[in-house]
Design a protein around this motif. Structure first.
Motif, short mmCIF file in Angstrom:
data_model
loop_
_atom_site.label_atom_id
_atom_site.label_comp_id
_atom_site.label_asym_id
_atom_site.label_seq_id
_atom_site.Cartn_x
_atom_site.Cartn_y
_atom_site.Cartn_z
N TYR A 50 0.84 -1.19 0.00
CA TYR A 50 0.00 0.00 0.00
C TYR A 50 0.88 1.25 0.00
O TYR A 50 2.10 1.16 0.24
CB TYR A 50 -0.95 0.01 1.21
CG TYR A 50 -0.27 -0.18 2.54
CD1 TYR A 50 0.10 0.91 3.33
CD2 TYR A 50 -0.01 -1.46 3.02
CE1 TYR A 50 0.71 0.73 4.56
CE2 TYR A 50 0.61 -1.65 4.25
CZ TYR A 50 0.97 -0.55 5.01
OH TYR A 50 1.57 -0.73 6.21
N SER A 51 0.29 2.38 -0.27
CA SER A 51 1.01 3.65 -0.29
C SER A 51 0.80 4.40 1.01
O SER A 51 -0.29 4.36 1.59
CB SER A 51 0.53 4.52 -1.46
OG SER A 51 0.83 3.91 -2.70
N LEU A 52 1.84 5.08 1.47
CA LEU A 52 1.76 5.87 2.68
C LEU A 52 2.79 6.99 2.61
O LEU A 52 3.98 6.74 2.42
CB LEU A 52 2.01 5.00 3.92
CG LEU A 52 1.87 5.66 5.29
CD1 LEU A 52 0.42 6.08 5.54
CD2 LEU A 52 2.36 4.73 6.40
N LEU A 53 2.33 8.22 2.69
CA LEU A 53 3.19 9.40 2.73
C LEU A 53 4.14 9.48 1.54
O LEU A 53 5.28 9.94 1.65
CB LEU A 53 4.00 9.42 4.05
CG LEU A 53 3.17 9.48 5.33
CD1 LEU A 53 4.06 9.32 6.55
CD2 LEU A 53 2.39 10.79 5.41
N GLY A 54 3.70 9.01 0.39
CA GLY A 54 4.50 9.08 -0.82
C GLY A 54 5.41 7.90 -1.04
O GLY A 54 6.05 7.79 -2.09
N ALA A 55 5.49 6.99 -0.08
CA ALA A 55 6.32 5.79 -0.20
C ALA A 55 5.43 4.58 -0.46
O ALA A 55 4.23 4.60 -0.23
CB ALA A 55 7.13 5.57 1.07
#
Length: 366
Positions: A50-55
């Motif tokens: 999944y994606s989180l804070l651009g990462a």
């Protein structure tokens, strides 16, 4: 750069619950300029991405044991393509898996020691130096790493005593969450704050005994404890037995966006830990302008005497006396808070990301 960060946990999809804020702040900043992939070893039961804070977060679904973890990590890293640097946070399991994977893939690696890697506290069942397996894991991670970092000078002293020569790069805070212009009214009552999981290593018992000493001297103090209670209400029972249960409030775990109010109410931030590799809550308190007093470990050891007051661990009389003296000296509280705040702001999360970027650039070409 394409950067891989390997962590044990701390990357919940929510970005709010059960997270390691300092890692989130770092990842958010690195992801603005680089392609960041975070590989998590022990969090969700099933693999997911999944994606989180651009990462991009790759949860490996709890592979069991160091060999399975390393194999799962290598497979996941191959799936994302070439990487420039691999960074393991904590020596084990993340550091061991990260450095083994980096060696297999021919990539430079960084390991950050920021927990109990270099201590043995058998009375609390804590510290990797207690066991042969723990000591071996730390040695392996440090030996395989291209470079080792720690977050405090206190931790570097411990590392050098064990033949490790790390770089010191503090993991700073996102000061937007903590800077405050709300004026604090002087006590009494005096509000003391500690932000830490309620566990044996944090030694809240010594803190409660120090509060008992203060109240015996006539100080009207209130203690706010913020953190997950792993002791099943034991501290509340101790406080009641000492006769001041009503003066202690356990707030449980609080997400970052609720912490500023806690710091804004506090007259002193108090650390009672037997061990801290660094102690990010000390930096949060510093940015919030709260004077700091505590045991001589982690950032408190680094800060003393100009930016904090330190006392020996496990000594409630010394801790209570230091708190009492600071409460009675507002000008000294102001000097300590100003000096600590200046340092913490200079070494905030933006500074940390920039320092690590420079380290990654140098490391990848070794």
């Amino acid at each position: 750069m394409r950067i891989a960060l390997v962590a044990t946990g701390g990357f919940d999809r929510s970005g709010r619950e059960r997270v390691i804020p300092a890692l989130l702040w770092l990842v958010e900043r690195l992801a603005h300029r680089h392609d960041v992939h975070v590989f998590v070893l022990r969090y969700y039961d099933e693999p997911c991405t999944y994606s989180l804070l651009g990462a991009t977060i790759h949860d490996l679904g709890r592979p069991r044991g160091p060999i399975r973890q390393a194999r799962a990590l290598i497979h996941a890293m191959r799936g994302v393509g070439s990487l420039d640097v691999v960074h393991g946070y904590w020596a084990t399991p993340a550091g061991v898996a990260a450095t083994c994977a980096a060696r297999r893939l021919g990539v430079a690696s960084v390991v950050t020691l920021d927990s109990g890697e270099l201590v043995s506290l058998p009375e609390f069942g804590y510290g990797l130096q207690r066991t042969w397996r723990g000591r071996t894991s730390v040695r392996l991670a440090c030996r395989l790493a291209t470079i080792v970092t720690v977050c405090s000078e206190s931790m570097r002293t411990r590392a050098r005593a064990r033949g490790i020569d790390p770089r010191v790069i503090p993991f700073g805070v996102d000061r937007r969450w903590f800077e405050s212009v709300v004026p604090r009214a002087e006590g009494p009552p005096w509000r003391l704050l500690q932000v830490a999981s309620l566990n044996r290593v944090k030694d809240h018992t010594t803190l409660l005994q120090a509060v008992s000493c203060l109240r015996a001297r006539g100080r009207d103090v209130r203690l706010d404890l913020v953190g997950e209670d792993t002791l099943g209400g034991e501290l509340q029972r101790i406080a009641s037995g000492l006769g001041f249960g009503e003066a202690v409030t356990c707030h449980g775990f609080q997400p970052t966006d609720r912490l500023r109010a806690c710091y804004e109410r506090a007259h002193l931030y108090v650390q009672s830990s037997r061990h801290e590799a660094a102690g990010v809550a000390v930096l949060e308190a510093a940015v919030a302008g709260v004077p700091i007093v505590g045991t001589r470990v982690g950032y408190v050891a680094d800060f003393a005497p100009a930016r904090a007051v330190s006392v020996p661990a496990g000594d409630p009389d010394a801790l209570g006396g230091a708190i009492d003296a600071l409460l009675g000296d507002p000008s000294r509280r102001g000097r300590l808070a100003e000096a600590a705040g200046r340092w913490a702001i200079e070494h905030d999360a933006d500074w940390t990301a920039a320092e690590l970027e420079r380290l990654y650039e140098r490391t990848r070409f070794r």
